[in-house]
Write an enzyme that holds these catalytic residues in place. Structure first.
Site, PDB file in Angstrom:
ATOM      1  N   HIS A 163       0.719  -1.234   0.008  1.00 10.51           N
ATOM      2  CA  HIS A 163       0.120   0.004  -0.134  1.00 10.51           C
ATOM      3  C   HIS A 163       0.891   1.304   0.047  1.00 10.51           C
ATOM      4  CE1 HIS A 163      -3.573  -2.407   0.473  1.00 10.51           C
ATOM      5  NE2 HIS A 163      -3.122  -2.947   1.657  1.00 10.51           N
ATOM      6  N   ASP A 198      -2.429 -10.469  -2.368  1.00 17.23           N
ATOM      7  CA  ASP A 198      -3.103 -10.066  -1.122  1.00 17.23           C
ATOM      8  C   ASP A 198      -4.424  -9.957  -1.463  1.00 17.23           C
ATOM      9  OD1 ASP A 198      -1.856  -8.411   1.552  1.00 17.23           O
ATOM     10  OD2 ASP A 198      -3.747  -7.750   0.834  1.00 17.23           O
ATOM     11  N   HIS A 200      -6.051  -7.436  -0.497  1.00 12.61           N
ATOM     12  CA  HIS A 200      -6.395  -5.947  -0.699  1.00 12.61           C
ATOM     13  C   HIS A 200      -5.358  -5.546  -1.964  1.00 12.61           C
ATOM     14  CE1 HIS A 200      -6.681  -6.504   3.485  1.00 12.61           C
ATOM     15  NE2 HIS A 200      -7.719  -5.795   3.685  1.00 12.61           N
ATOM     16  N   ASP A 287      -4.191 -13.244   3.204  1.00  9.81           N
ATOM     17  CA  ASP A 287      -5.419 -12.788   3.952  1.00  9.81           C
ATOM     18  C   ASP A 287      -6.700 -12.871   3.305  1.00  9.81           C
ATOM     19  OD1 ASP A 287      -4.284 -11.005   2.470  1.00  9.81           O
ATOM     20  OD2 ASP A 287      -4.690  -9.188   3.615  1.00  9.81           O
TER      21      ASP A 287
END
Lengths: 344, 344
Positions: A163, A198, A200, A287
């Site tokens: 991120h 991931d 996200h 995740d």
């Protein structure tokens, strides 16, 4: 075939984030990292501290002023507020963000922390810089190891990185380890692909390479219309300028299980195959696991292993860097399973 | 010569904001507003509820989608999180903000609240929309009263407005009452000036009129290099396009007292004199007061009265809208002093 990890990475600890209007303990905790390391050891893995090769590979990706900020932010915060009546003992977190074009960077640390962060999940504590620095050193060491041997290497990067923008921390991420590894690979290989699995969107990685054709960025993730980081990760984002066509976002719905996850993987693999890279960075978040109490998706352990096998089939020099993956009884095992597939 | 205030404005209450990494009770509280109203009454002022003239004057300044969001945000937040195990009973606050060009608006309320807010000081509660709506109605009523009578009118606007952008809430502000009043004045007068004397830069007001020559925006405030809102309010921001030259930021140093404050006022008055407006909006924040526990500047009560006298000397049709001013033994009196000067 080395696993890189430094105990220095535990110095980022006791952090918090804002979620649903409350300040909560960060899910990306030192305990989480220690737990992964412990499980990897029980699975027979050997963890090695990376060498310190300095700042140049970090500054090849990140803005110099941002890196200076990260290094000094905690000391500046403490100097400003630590001993004043106005101090609260509160967390070094932003509370206001630049919202208009041509915004200027202020002097005061309270304003600068909003300038250099993108959300309320990038608290800075005394050990943040040290931990982020050593996570990045692990990614660099893994990239160099891959270049030397042609074999896969893994960096247990933590804090994670995907991120982080060139000049902003967010989403538990400070230095973009996957981007740093990819840039390091580019010293010796003309075309590098980054595959981010991931749950996200890897928004920082996307942004760093958005105008470049030499690094293909592919992120498969839960649809951002209803999932962090919300504002990017949509299919329309394909890159710009020289990078047009060299960014790919593949989404599945919130809560999705194996079939949508592996379907996104199929499309990722097809795009990477078309790109024909010389080397690969796997940004390994786990995740999306059905056991992950934070991610809240329904991907099975078997699907992660299947994913690893399909990526292994590229037979490319591969740097694996750790991204997300939180409280879960199988957290370390999901990672060890992937490393087993890659013979790490 | 009417003072507009609606008890509906008290419905925005029990709010919080993030400051120095802690969630704290908002200084812009219902109790603050009730205290101002009570003091004005002890000073012999009559407070009148404004008529409800509907949405058009609000939508003349604010984006339709943003207004829809404000109206519905609390119900949506409650519907999404009120009854789920993932709910925390936390505050309806953002935690992530759009950070890159071409960011997209997500569907989920958690993401949208970051899309439509600029900082951690714009919590939305059940009464936020109602209170903001009636504050705006007060500003509209004051503008219409000024146009009808040529005499000054005052709206005890609360929540305040000058940080609110056309499409974002921030800094305790949701609807930009000063901008709404100025736009309403523009229906009948070709040139309107807004003078913002709050201790914080009126960034929302600036942004709303940044490309327009018909509304001069002047803000005098504590230098943003070390004071909220940090990223705007610098002298270089002079407007753009048709608005180039029609925005003016005049700063004084943190903690400043009467002399720098009144010097900034001198320069404000000179700029407004040059502009030769037909009507004036005074965005009246009194948080530069030496008694203000939030503002932390050293301006005396006498200086505020002197300020009011100098502004009164324009002899312009003047709408006075309330902006900041927080816990202080003289809060309501500072405002009443100004109203006395204007014979309100």
């Amino acid at each position: 075939m080395t696993i890189f990890w430094s105990e220095e990475q535990l110095r980022h600890r006791d952090t918090h984030f804002v979620q649903l209007g409350a300040i909560r303990a960060s899910r990306e905790s030192a305990e989480r990292a220690a737990s992964i390391a412990a499980t990897l050891r029980t699975r027979g893995k050997v963890l090695c501290a990376p060498p310190d090769v300095g700042m140049d590979p970090i500054l090849a990706v990140h803005d110099t002023d941002y890196v200076e900020f990260l290094r000094n932010a905690w000391d500046r915060w403490r100097a400003e507020f630590g001993d004043t009546p106005f101090g609260t003992g509160g967390h070094a977190m932003p509370n206001v963000f630049p919202q208009v074009p041509h915004a200027q960077k202020p002097d005061l640390i309270v304003g600068q922390i909003g300038w250099y962060t993108g959300d309320m999940a990038a608290e800075i504590v005394s050990g943040t810089w040290t931990a982020a620095y050593w996570a990045a050193q692990g990614a660099i060491a893994a990239a160099r190891g891959v270049l030397q041997t042609g074999r896969a290497h893994y960096a247990l990067c933590r804090p994670p990185g995907h991120h982080a923008l060139a000049g902003k921390a967010m989403g538990f991420c400070y230095l973009n380890n996957a981007a740093i590894a990819a840039q390091e690979l580019r010293k010796a290989t003309p075309r590098v692909a980054i595959l981010d699995v991931d749950v996200h969107h890897g928004n920082g990685t996307q942004a760093i390479f958005y105008d470049r054709a030499d690094v293909l960025t592919v992120s498969m993730h839960s649809h951002p219309r209803s999932y962090y980081p919300f504002f990017t990760g949509y299919a329309e984002e394909r890159g710009e300028g020289a990078g047009a066509g060299y960014n790919l976002n593949l989404t599945y719905d919130f809560g999705a299980g194996d079939t949508p996850f592996l379907s996104a993987l199929d499309r990722s693999i097809a795009a990477i195959t078309d790109f024909a890279p010389d080397a690969l960075v796997l940004a390994l978040g786990v995740d999306a696991s059905e056991h992950d109490t934070h991610g809240r998706h329904a991907v099975t352990r078997a699907a992660f292993t299947s994913m690893a096998e399909r990526i292994r089939a590229f037979d490319l020099p591969t740097v694996i860097v750790q991204e997300g993956g939180y409280e879960s009884p199988v957290l370390g095992h999901l990672i060890a399973d992937v490393l087993d597939v890659f013979d790490i």
